[in-house]
Design a protein around this motif. Sequence first.
Motif, PDB file in Angstrom:
ATOM      1  N   THR A   1      55.675  -1.762  98.337  1.00  0.00           N
ATOM      2  CA  THR A   1      54.313  -2.086  99.137  1.00  0.00           C
ATOM      3  C   THR A   1      54.585  -1.894 100.616  1.00  0.00           C
ATOM      4  N   ALA A   2      55.712  -2.420 101.330  1.00  0.00           N
ATOM      5  CA  ALA A   2      55.909  -2.495 102.401  1.00  0.00           C
ATOM      6  C   ALA A   2      56.436  -1.113 103.129  1.00  0.00           C
ATOM      7  N   GLY A   3      56.899  -0.243 102.259  1.00  0.00           N
ATOM      8  CA  GLY A   3      57.332   0.985 102.766  1.00  0.00           C
ATOM      9  C   GLY A   3      58.836   0.920 103.278  1.00  0.00           C
ATOM     10  N   ARG A   4      59.737  -0.133 103.203  1.00  0.00           N
ATOM     11  CA  ARG A   4      60.969  -0.505 103.789  1.00  0.00           C
ATOM     12  C   ARG A   4      61.562  -1.540 103.174  1.00  0.00           C
ATOM     13  N   ASP A   5      62.741  -1.820 103.287  1.00  0.00           N
ATOM     14  CA  ASP A   5      63.679  -2.948 102.781  1.00  0.00           C
ATOM     15  C   ASP A   5      63.229  -4.164 103.573  1.00  0.00           C
ATOM     16  N   ILE A   6      62.872  -5.105 102.738  1.00  0.00           N
ATOM     17  CA  ILE A   6      62.358  -6.441 103.194  1.00  0.00           C
ATOM     18  C   ILE A   6      63.504  -7.358 102.490  1.00  0.00           C
ATOM     19  N   PRO A   7      64.202  -8.033 103.178  1.00  0.00           N
ATOM     20  CA  PRO A   7      64.946  -9.212 102.468  1.00  0.00           C
ATOM     21  C   PRO A   7      64.301 -10.019 101.877  1.00  0.00           C
ATOM     22  N   LEU A   8      64.740 -10.392 100.442  1.00  0.00           N
ATOM     23  CA  LEU A   8      64.167 -11.358  99.802  1.00  0.00           C
ATOM     24  C   LEU A   8      65.176 -12.494  99.474  1.00  0.00           C
ATOM     25  N   LEU A   9      64.597 -13.752 100.141  1.00  0.00           N
ATOM     26  CA  LEU A   9      65.490 -15.136 100.254  1.00  0.00           C
ATOM     27  C   LEU A   9      65.018 -15.835  98.672  1.00  0.00           C
ATOM     28  N   VAL A  10      66.025 -16.046  98.103  1.00  0.00           N
ATOM     29  CA  VAL A  10      65.777 -17.103  97.027  1.00  0.00           C
ATOM     30  C   VAL A  10      66.184 -18.413  97.616  1.00  0.00           C
ATOM     31  N   SER A  11      65.218 -19.179  98.168  1.00  0.00           N
ATOM     32  CA  SER A  11      65.285 -20.464  98.842  1.00  0.00           C
ATOM     33  C   SER A  11      65.298 -21.736  97.742  1.00  0.00           C
ATOM     34  N   GLU A  12      64.839 -21.334  96.496  1.00  0.00           N
ATOM     35  CA  GLU A  12      64.994 -22.576  95.294  1.00  0.00           C
ATOM     36  C   GLU A  12      65.080 -21.720  94.152  1.00  0.00           C
ATOM     37  N   TYR A  13      65.966 -22.179  93.332  1.00  0.00           N
ATOM     38  CA  TYR A  13      65.973 -21.580  91.990  1.00  0.00           C
ATOM     39  C   TYR A  13      66.863 -22.789  91.019  1.00  0.00           C
ATOM     40  N   GLY A  14      66.729 -22.621  89.763  1.00  0.00           N
ATOM     41  CA  GLY A  14      67.589 -23.558  88.878  1.00  0.00           C
ATOM     42  C   GLY A  14      66.643 -23.445  87.682  1.00  0.00           C
ATOM     43  N   ALA A  15      67.356 -24.459  86.506  1.00  0.00           N
ATOM     44  CA  ALA A  15      66.497 -24.706  85.420  1.00  0.00           C
ATOM     45  C   ALA A  15      66.102 -26.201  85.395  1.00  0.00           C
ATOM     46  N   SER A  16      64.932 -26.482  85.209  1.00  0.00           N
ATOM     47  CA  SER A  16      64.335 -27.611  85.691  1.00  0.00           C
ATOM     48  C   SER A  16      63.162 -28.122  84.834  1.00  0.00           C
ATOM     49  N   PRO A  17      62.831 -29.264  84.203  1.00  0.00           N
ATOM     50  CA  PRO A  17      61.780 -29.843  83.730  1.00  0.00           C
ATOM     51  C   PRO A  17      60.483 -29.762  84.656  1.00  0.00           C
ATOM     52  N   VAL A  18      59.480 -29.263  84.244  1.00  0.00           N
ATOM     53  CA  VAL A  18      58.340 -29.315  84.923  1.00  0.00           C
ATOM     54  C   VAL A  18      58.001 -30.547  85.640  1.00  0.00           C
ATOM     55  N   PRO A  19      57.975 -30.502  87.100  1.00  0.00           N
ATOM     56  CA  PRO A  19      57.741 -31.938  87.589  1.00  0.00           C
ATOM     57  C   PRO A  19      56.543 -32.531  87.298  1.00  0.00           C
ATOM     58  N   GLY A  20      56.539 -33.769  86.943  1.00  0.00           N
ATOM     59  CA  GLY A  20      55.559 -34.660  86.436  1.00  0.00           C
ATOM     60  C   GLY A  20      55.032 -34.539  85.068  1.00  0.00           C
ATOM     61  N   PHE A  21      55.910 -33.577  84.474  1.00  0.00           N
ATOM     62  CA  PHE A  21      55.593 -33.522  82.807  1.00  0.00           C
ATOM     63  C   PHE A  21      56.137 -34.615  82.205  1.00  0.00           C
ATOM     64  N   GLN A  22      55.364 -35.559  81.784  1.00  0.00           N
ATOM     65  CA  GLN A  22      55.923 -36.774  81.334  1.00  0.00           C
ATOM     66  C   GLN A  22      56.505 -36.705  79.769  1.00  0.00           C
ATOM     67  N   THR A  23      56.156 -35.767  79.043  1.00  0.00           N
ATOM     68  CA  THR A  23      56.089 -35.736  77.663  1.00  0.00           C
ATOM     69  C   THR A  23      57.668 -35.332  77.272  1.00  0.00           C
ATOM     70  N   TRP A  24      58.171 -34.579  78.390  1.00  0.00           N
ATOM     71  CA  TRP A  24      59.600 -33.867  77.837  1.00  0.00           C
ATOM     72  C   TRP A  24      60.753 -34.962  78.029  1.00  0.00           C
ATOM     73  N   GLU A  25      61.601 -35.180  77.293  1.00  0.00           N
ATOM     74  CA  GLU A  25      62.842 -35.876  77.347  1.00  0.00           C
ATOM     75  C   GLU A  25      64.096 -35.246  77.397  1.00  0.00           C
ATOM     76  N   GLU A  26      65.045 -35.406  78.202  1.00  0.00           N
ATOM     77  CA  GLU A  26      66.303 -34.586  78.208  1.00  0.00           C
ATOM     78  C   GLU A  26      67.050 -34.784  76.853  1.00  0.00           C
ATOM     79  N   PRO A  27      67.378 -33.407  76.304  1.00  0.00           N
ATOM     80  CA  PRO A  27      68.000 -33.231  75.062  1.00  0.00           C
ATOM     81  C   PRO A  27      69.439 -34.226  75.169  1.00  0.00           C
ATOM     82  N   GLY A  28      69.867 -34.873  74.329  1.00  0.00           N
ATOM     83  CA  GLY A  28      71.201 -35.405  74.484  1.00  0.00           C
ATOM     84  C   GLY A  28      71.215 -36.423  75.748  1.00  0.00           C
ATOM     85  N   GLY A  29      70.197 -36.663  76.659  1.00  0.00           N
ATOM     86  CA  GLY A  29      70.256 -37.725  77.697  1.00  0.00           C
ATOM     87  C   GLY A  29      70.850 -37.119  78.971  1.00  0.00           C
ATOM     88  N   ASP A  30      71.656 -36.098  79.047  1.00  0.00           N
ATOM     89  CA  ASP A  30      72.273 -35.717  80.082  1.00  0.00           C
ATOM     90  C   ASP A  30      72.562 -34.212  80.189  1.00  0.00           C
TER      91      ASP A  30
END
Length: 620
Positions: free
Chosen positions: A403-432
């Motif tokens: 799209t840009a026609g040139r190299d544009i740096p891509l910064l990954v400023s957040e990542y991870g495996a996580s429960p959906v914030p505020g999703f109250q029905t999920w419980e951590e398997p095994g507790g930890d």
Amino acid sequence: MVAVVVVLITVVAAAALVYSGVRQTRIVVGAEPTGQVVSEGLFGANHRYPFDAFGSLTPGGEPQQGLVASAQSAGISMLRYPGGTVANTFRWNRAIGPREDRGCQTGGGDGAPLDSNIGPDEHMALVEQMGAETTMVVNFATATPQEAADWVSYMNAPVGTSPWADLRAEHGHPEPYGVKWWEVGNEPDVGDQAYWMEQDPTILPTEHPERAHKYAYGGTTEFNDQPLTTDCDRRTDAQISDGSPGQVRQVPYAPVAPDPRVMVDGDVWRRVPTLDGAGPDDTVYTLDLETGEVRFGDGVHGSVPPEGSRLTVSYTSGPHAGYVDFVRAMKEADPDIRVCSSYQGGPFLEAIGQDPAFDCQVSHPYTWIVSPMNAAQTHDHVMMGSDWQAAHVAREQAEIRRTAGRDIPLLVSEYGASPVPGFQTWEEPGGDYLTSVSPALYVATQLAAFAEGGIPAALKHSLVDVPDDHNGDSTSTNLGSRNVAIFSSSPDFAPSPTALVLQMLSPLAGQEVLESTVENGPRRVSAAGQYGALVTLATRTGDNLTLTVVNRDLERDVEAELTLPDGYRRGEVATLDAPHFDSVTDVGIVTDTLSFDADTPRRVFPAHSVTTMTLKKVSP
């Protein structure tokens, strides 16, 4: 848009490790570099300023030395400030100077009031003691390009070239901080973080490309019956009058176009230039169109909104500046910085096109966890998510380049495996589960892909766990779920298995990447799908070659032949060792010497492990 991987597993079926054909699994490492170098910025963490930066600084603003030592041991290379959602409405200039003179902050979630105890200078004290760098998120929701440019000057300008630099020196830091990476807002493509750009936050970005264009180039938005709250507290309940004289209120998204309608319990009051000539029963107010400040009467000059009445405003917000305006103002303050767009997805790329102001892009490739899943099912879901997200980031890079026609740096400023914030029905398997080995394997997989893709920085969410005295909600404090952090909460700052993975991989910074492939590799097949058991990363510096192998199968070892460039036969091996894939304790790094004497060396990679083999080239 935050990439979401959701797999709901409703059938429990036996999982298996399946080999392709009958040939031996082989890991092949090429002799020639790919042209990529492992960036030092890959080993970073998202960090947030509230609650003394989650206890990472003392109440007096001094870095906690236990955290500094833990971060140095793990090789933490970059911290993000002032965080994610909480950064959206952060006013940096209220968080400098004597702490007793600082102003209030407003959380970017539900608008709850927050303090300014940990400002840019306190944050940088932590960064400097860690020996790290930083990326900073500027307020796109309620601030201006000039405010952002002033922040750049405060952080980067030499003394004598800017009054902001001189002020920084007065605050104890004459030398410029030299902050290179900046982000304009946090996730403005997500509905509840659209702020002035969207009247209806439930509309998806793909259904409303106008929002992407507003982010890119600015614009206006009409709001109807919006709560009229205060400067510090923008929660919905703050629209209720307390009946006190001389109430001061704040239109959420200034500037305000002429002819707004301010209402008290639905009745329209009249705007006047001054309250001085108003009588005690006159239902009038003053409004500063530029700042959005509303003043009501004191019962002598102008009526007082009755206690319990609802204060609202209907108005046109704007005109507001867009990303390109922020870029130009900030780079005028320091041409050497990179200013990233935080609006993810195709609509923004279509809007920005080949505009030369497009400087860099942000990605937040999360794998979200949703109920119902046990620990083994969650592991398989997360491992498949790691592959999907690695491919997603690669596609993002390609689409940005196209799209840009040139190299544009891509910064990954957040990542991870996580429960959906505020999703109250999920419980951590095994507790930890979230503090176990399994998410650490996710991080190792992602880092291998980021290194091979030339990502300049990646910041795992998050640095420090939720404070023990907080219930971990997902309001404006954006604390999210516990146990997604690299280190436990204060005062222990104990390293998680993810911290151990960072400790193993961070020494790869600066090394050139070699091509590595897995031939005839086994695949783990589960009820939710399948994924390759082995992930590799090969790097080289001088005469040393390091092969990193992640075995993501939760229960089965994998033996592989190793095809290595000539001369690499002896060295050292380190393995992340744990009894089980969901182990939280009894996890450590086991080291040993390594010698390959056979013509075709082989190595067994234990289940749920990360292995680094560092070999020194020996002349024949």
